[in-house]
Design an enzyme around this catalytic site. Structure first.
Site, PDB file in Angstrom:
ATOM      1  N   GLU A  47       0.825  -1.208   0.000  1.00 39.67           N
ATOM      2  CA  GLU A  47       0.000   0.000   0.000  1.00 39.67           C
ATOM      3  C   GLU A  47       0.855   1.251   0.000  1.00 39.67           C
ATOM      4  O   GLU A  47       0.525   2.241  -0.653  1.00 39.67           O
ATOM      5  CB  GLU A  47      -0.920  -0.010   1.226  1.00 39.67           C
ATOM      6  CG  GLU A  47      -1.990   1.080   1.234  1.00 39.67           C
ATOM      7  CD  GLU A  47      -1.555   2.375   1.919  1.00 39.67           C
ATOM      8  OE1 GLU A  47      -2.337   3.338   1.922  1.00 39.67           O
ATOM      9  OE2 GLU A  47      -0.421   2.424   2.465  1.00 39.67           O
TER      10      GLU A  47
ATOM     11  N   HIS B   2       3.872   7.875  10.520  1.00 40.29           N
ATOM     12  CA  HIS B   2       5.156   7.662   9.842  1.00 40.29           C
ATOM     13  C   HIS B   2       6.336   8.072  10.724  1.00 40.29           C
ATOM     14  O   HIS B   2       7.308   8.659  10.258  1.00 40.29           O
ATOM     15  CB  HIS B   2       5.202   8.369   8.488  1.00 40.29           C
ATOM     16  CG  HIS B   2       4.449   7.653   7.421  1.00 40.29           C
ATOM     17  ND1 HIS B   2       4.705   7.814   6.081  1.00 40.29           N
ATOM     18  CD2 HIS B   2       3.437   6.750   7.482  1.00 40.29           C
ATOM     19  CE1 HIS B   2       3.887   7.055   5.364  1.00 40.29           C
ATOM     20  NE2 HIS B   2       3.103   6.407   6.216  1.00 40.29           N
TER      21      HIS B   2
END
Length: 356
Positions: free
Chosen positions: A213, A323
Site C-alpha cells: 500500500e 510515519h
C-alpha cells in the site's frame, strides 16, 4: 481487548514488513486466522485472504472485502562504502528529520542486524548546513562493521530496514509503536472475521491483508480484482488532531479514544456510510465522522474502481505522529472498529441495496 487478540496485535507490530518484504508478517496472519476462517489463501502478489462463507455458499451471496494493509514504510540498502557504512533509500514516505538519530534494524537473510542512522555531529557542520534538512545521500547507517568486506558478509544491497520495532503501552488505554500504520487496520479486519465465528452469515466475508500500500495501493488493486467484492471497506489510520499544532479546520476534530472514524466523500459510497453509521448507533459503538473531498490515499481508492466499481467505505483509526517510530493509537478505537465491522457484515444480505 481479548488477551489472544492483544498478543496478535503485538506480534503484528513486532514483525517487520516493509513494502515488498511482507512474507514474515503474512505468516503471522495465516497462523492467527487458521481457526477462524473457512478458507485462507495467499495470492502470487502476497495478499492473504481469510474468508468466511454463508452455509451452502449460495450463489447470490454478496461478497464483502475488509482490507487492511500489512506493509510499513521502510528503507533499503543501496550502497556499502569502503569503511562499511550503509547508504539507504526510502521505501514509502519519510520525514528525514524524524529518521535522524534513530535505531534501525537491517533485515538480512540470516536475521536482524542492529544499526543507527546518523550524519556528522552538529559541531562539525558548516553554518549553512545546520538549518538544512539533509538528503538521503548525506546520512548513513552504522552497523559497527570495520570495513566493506565485513559489512558485505552480513548485509547485501536490497536488504530492507525498519525502525527498531517494539510495542509500548502508555497511560489511559493508549499504545505506541512503529508501524501502527497500518497494522492496526489489518488487526481490525482480522479481528472482525474472528468475531463472526459461529454467527450465521448471508454474505461471504474476506479479510484481506494487503501488500504494498505504501508504494501505491498495489496489493488492494490485485486483491479487489480477485475477490470481485460487492462491497469493500478499507481500514487505515487517520490523523488524530488532539495534539498541539493541528489545524482542525482542514483535518477535522479527531480524537484518540473517541471511536473509529467513518469517512464521507467521493471515495465513499453513501449506502456504505449510512449502513455503518446505523449499525454503530444500533450497537452503541462510538464513532467520529470526517469528510474527505477527494480520492483518499488508502486501499479504499483502489477498491472503489476495481472491475465495474465497488460500493466502498473507509474506517480510520485515529493515529498520532504518523510515519514515525512513536505512532500512538487508543486500543478502544481498535476494538470498537472490529465490532462495528463484524456487526455490519452480519446484517448484509442479497437484498441489501448498494445503488446510490
Amino acid at each position: 481487548m481479548e488477551h489472544t487478540s492483544h498478543e496478535f496485535l503485538k506480534s503484528l507490530l513486532e514483525t517487520p514488513s516493509p513494502s515488498g518484504f511482507e512474507q514474515q508478517i503474512q505468516q503471522v496472519v495465516r497462523e492467527r486466522m487458521r481457526p477462524f476462517a473457512d478458507e485462507i489463501r495467499t495470492d502470487s502478489h502476497g495478499n492473504v485472504l481469510a474468508a468466511r462463507f454463508p452455509e451452502g455458499r449460495p450463489g447470490d451471496a454478496p461478497r464483502i472485502m475488509l482490507a487492511g494493509h500489512c506493509d510499513q514504510i521502510g528503507l533499503m540498502v543501496q550502497y556499502i562504502d569502503s569503511d562499511g557504512f550503509l547508504y539507504i533509500q526510502p521505501i514509502g514516505g519519510w520525514d528525514m528529520q524524524i529518521l535522524l538519530g534513530q535505531h534501525l534494524t537491517v533485515w538480512t537473510k540470516s536475521g536482524g542486524i542492529h544499526g543507527v542512522v546518523a550524519r556528522r555531529a552538529i559541531h562539525l557542520l558548516k553554518p549553512e548546513e545546520r538549518g538544512k534538512v539533509p538528503d538521503f545521500t548525506d546520512v548513513w547507517v552504522d552497523i559497527g562493521a570495520k570495513n566493506r568486506e565485513e559489512a558485505e558478509s552480513l548485509v547485501r544491497c536490497g536488504d530492507p530496514l525498519t525502525f527498531a520495532l517494539g510495542y509500548r503501552p502508555l497511560r489511559n488505554g493508549l499504545a505506541a509503536s512503529p508501524a501502527m500504520d497500518d497494522k492496526v487496520g489489518l488487526w481490525v479486519c482480522m479481528e472482525a472475521v474472528r468475531l463472526l465465528q459461529g454467527r450465521p452469515l448471508r454474505a461471504a466475508v474476506f479479510g484481506a491483508s494487503t501488500v504494498a500500500e505504501e508504494i501505491g495501493l498495489r496489493g488492494a488493486t490485485t486483491a479487489a480484482y480477485a475477490i470481485n467484492p460487492t462491497v469493500g471497506i478499507a481500514v487505515d489510520v487517520t490523523h488524530a488532531t488532539d495534539t498541539p499544532g493541528n489545524d482542525k479546520k482542514t483535518q477535522g476534530d479527531i480524537k484518540c479514544g473517541a471511536g473509529p472514524v467513518l469517512y464521507r466523500g467521493p471515495n465513499i459510497s453513501p449506502r456504505v456510510f449510512d449502513l455503518l453509521e446505523e449499525t454503530a448507533k444500533l450497537h452503541e459503538i462510538p464513532v467520529q465522522v470526517r469528510g474527505t473531498p477527494r480520492a483518499t490515499g488508502t486501499d479504499a481508492n483502489a477498491i472503489q474502481i476495481a472491475r465495474a466499481g465497488v460500493a466502498t467505505g473507509l474506517i480510520g483509526i485515529p493515529n498520532r505522529y504518523m510515519h514515525s517510530p512513536v505512532e500512538v493509537v487508543h486500543l478502544d478505537d481498535l476494538t470498537s472498529a472490529a465490532k462495528l465491522l463484524a456487526e455490519f457484515c452480519a446484517v448484509v444480505g442479497p437484498e441489501t441495496n448498494w445503488i446510490p
